[in-house]
Design an enzyme around this catalytic site. Structure first.
Site, PDB file in Angstrom:
ATOM      1  CG  ASP A 266     -13.673 -30.461  19.797  1.00 12.16           C
ATOM      2  OD1 ASP A 266     -14.027 -30.438  18.586  1.00 12.16           O
ATOM      3  OD2 ASP A 266     -13.927 -31.107  20.790  1.00 12.16           O
ATOM      4  CD  GLU A 267     -11.555 -33.331  21.611  1.00  8.91           C
ATOM      5  OE1 GLU A 267     -12.822 -32.803  21.553  1.00  8.91           O
ATOM      6  OE2 GLU A 267     -11.398 -34.068  20.539  1.00  8.91           O
TER       7      GLU A 267
ATOM      8  CE  LYS B 271     -17.534 -37.958  17.216  1.00  7.43           C
ATOM      9  NZ  LYS B 271     -16.779 -36.700  16.665  1.00  7.43           N
TER      10      LYS B 271
ATOM     11  CE  LYS C  21     -16.716 -30.176  24.789  1.00  4.02           C
ATOM     12  NZ  LYS C  21     -15.865 -30.127  23.642  1.00  4.02           N
TER      13      LYS C  21
ATOM     14  CG  HIS D 204     -13.585 -33.127  26.443  1.00  4.12           C
ATOM     15  ND1 HIS D 204     -12.972 -34.390  26.242  1.00  4.12           N
ATOM     16  CD2 HIS D 204     -14.380 -32.926  25.358  1.00  4.12           C
ATOM     17  CE1 HIS D 204     -13.476 -34.736  24.877  1.00  4.12           C
ATOM     18  NE2 HIS D 204     -14.295 -33.739  24.357  1.00  4.12           N
TER      19      HIS D 204
ATOM     20  CE  LYS E 235     -16.834 -31.031  16.812  1.00  2.00           C
ATOM     21  NZ  LYS E 235     -15.965 -31.925  17.025  1.00  2.00           N
TER      22      LYS E 235
END
Ligand code: CAP
Ligand code: MG
Length: 431
Positions: A181-182, A311, A179, A271, A153
């Site tokens: 990210d999408e 979240k 992983k 995902h 991130k």
């Protein structure tokens, strides 16, 4: 006056589904001016053989292909579909039937497909997951605890070298996976081929230093031929998984890639980006448990299933329903949430809990899922006061404490990384 429609022929509340019928559970709200029975007839008609008007010619054999709305309980409706309506092994065709035109009918104000119960004669034409939960545990040599992973991130923007360095820190902090990210596939600042090459170097170094198996969910999402090319590159570097954003690529592409990756003995991390465009409205669209069911049927190894406490949306009840759909061999009916399902020889799939998690929420997530899950904590490790490696260590400490039945507060007295994580985030539930 001649009849102008025949919807009522698709309703029979005395009908008992045949063993080979496929049964759908819907939530629906009739449009003003229509009774529930009239709307029910339209749902069953439009998703099987019917149309809006009576016809000049209607061969008698058509009767055997009509869907029947047979159980009405408030705003919940069950519809039985004859097996002969469905093309063996063809999931897109199933969706065009039970999840097609009906969502656009003026006859309903709202319509939601909650679950489908598939007969053995239908599921036997699908292969399901290549490995199953036990196969993955054997491959990763992790037999009891949840598998753990993190996404670098900010979710996109790092160079391939920076990405691989963060992966190294994540693995050295005790996590099993890194992983993508999408929305990261291949960009000018982080080319797929470069990322795979550097991630491989870091994986081998981390495995050598830890003696543990380290792996990654590297995102191959794209057109199917491109996905095959990228899967082949991953395989050539010894990677066991490929990551696919399954909703945006579509069920046909997932099916093609399931067989292609299975031939390479590779697993699929699914995902679910874009799922909330059709599954978060409790009155309209399709549920996540339905999406999880069709993805297990096609054969993904694991799919994101929510956290309830993080979240992103998804209630505890929904998360448990998704986990049951993925992990169990025989799923019991759960009123208005799940239909019964016998999975026969279809292997199990891992639920993946991710989204707004940090060490302080690990006990909550494990209370919902138990230990049979993939736990992804991303911001919740890279935001740790002492950085990524300490954040991963804090999360592994929270997992260990929970497995031992110890409170995090107690455990943190002897584990600095966890203490610092609790000092920063406590037990907050991010929005
Ligand atoms: C989580 C995540 C995942 C979400 C997807 C993100 O990061 O990488 O994509 O978990 O949602 O991009 O938000 P954080 P879901 O851990 O930093 O939140 O798992 O519900 O499909
Ligand atoms: Mg993400």
């Amino acid at each position: 006056m001649a009849k102008i429609d025949w919807y009522n022929e698709f309703v029979d509340f005395s009908y008992k589904p045949a063993k080979d019928d496929l049964v759908c559970l819907f939530y629906f709200e009739p449009e003003a001016g229509l009774t529930k029975k009239e709307a029910a007839g339209r749902i069953a008609s439009e998703s099987s053989t019917g149309t809006w008007t009576t016809l000049y010619k209607l061969p008698p054999r058509m009767k055997n292909l009509q869907a029947i709305a047979f159980d009405l309980d408030g705003n919940y409706l069950k519809v039985a579909y004859p097996r002969d309506l469905w093309d063996n092994g063809n999931l897109p065709q199933l969706l065009s039937g039970i999840a097609g035109n009906i969502f656009g009918m003026k006859a309903v104000k709202n319509l939601r497909l909650i679950d489908v119960s598939l007969p053995q004669s239908y599921i036997k034409h699908f292969k399901g997951p290549h490995h199953g939960i036990q196969g993955i545990r054997k491959m990763m040599k992790i037999h009891k605890r949840p598998l753990t992973g993190a996404v670098p991130k900010p979710k996109i923007g790092f160079s391939a070298a920076e990405h691989a360095d963060i992966a190294f820190e994540t693995w050295m902090g005790g996590f099993d996976f890194t992983k993508d990210d999408e929305n990261l596939t291949s960009t000018k600042f982080n080319k797929f081929e470069e990322r795979v090459r550097l991630m491989t170097k870091m994986r081998d170094k981390a495995e050598k230093l830890t003696g543990e198996t380290k792996s990654a969910f590297i995102n191959i999402t794209g057109e199917t031929e491109l996905m095959k090319k990228r899967a082949k590159l991953l395989h050539s570097y010894g990677w066991e998984y490929a990551m696919i954003d399954v909703v945006v690529v579509g069920t046909a592409a997932v099916h093609t890639m399931r067989d292609y990756l299975s031939d390479l003995d590779m697993a699929i991390h699914a995902h679910r980006a874009m799922h909330a465009s059709f599954d978060r409205n409790p009155k309209h669209g399709m549920t996540m448990q339905f999406l999880a069911k069709i993805m297990r049927l096609i054969g993904v190894t694991q799919i994101h299933s929510g956290t309830a406490v993080g979240k992103l949306v998804g209630s505890k009840e929904e998360v448990k329903a998704i986990a049951d759909t993925l992990r169990k061999n025989k799923v019991k009916a759960n009123k208005n949430i799940l239909l019964q399902q016998d999975w026969g020889n279809i292997k199990s799939a891992f639920p993946v809990s991710s989204g707004g998690l940090h060490p302080g929420l690990v006990p909550d997530v494990m209370k919902i899922y138990g230990t049979e899950l993939v736990l992804l904590v991303s911001g919740g490790i890279h935001g740790h006061p002492k950085g990524t490696r300490a954040g991963a260590m804090a999360t592994m400490q929270a997992v260990d404490a929970t497995m031992k039945g110890e409170s995090l507060k107690e455990y943190a007295k002897k584990h600095e990384e966890l203490r610092l994580a609790l000092e920063k985030w406590g037990y907050m539930k991010p929005k």
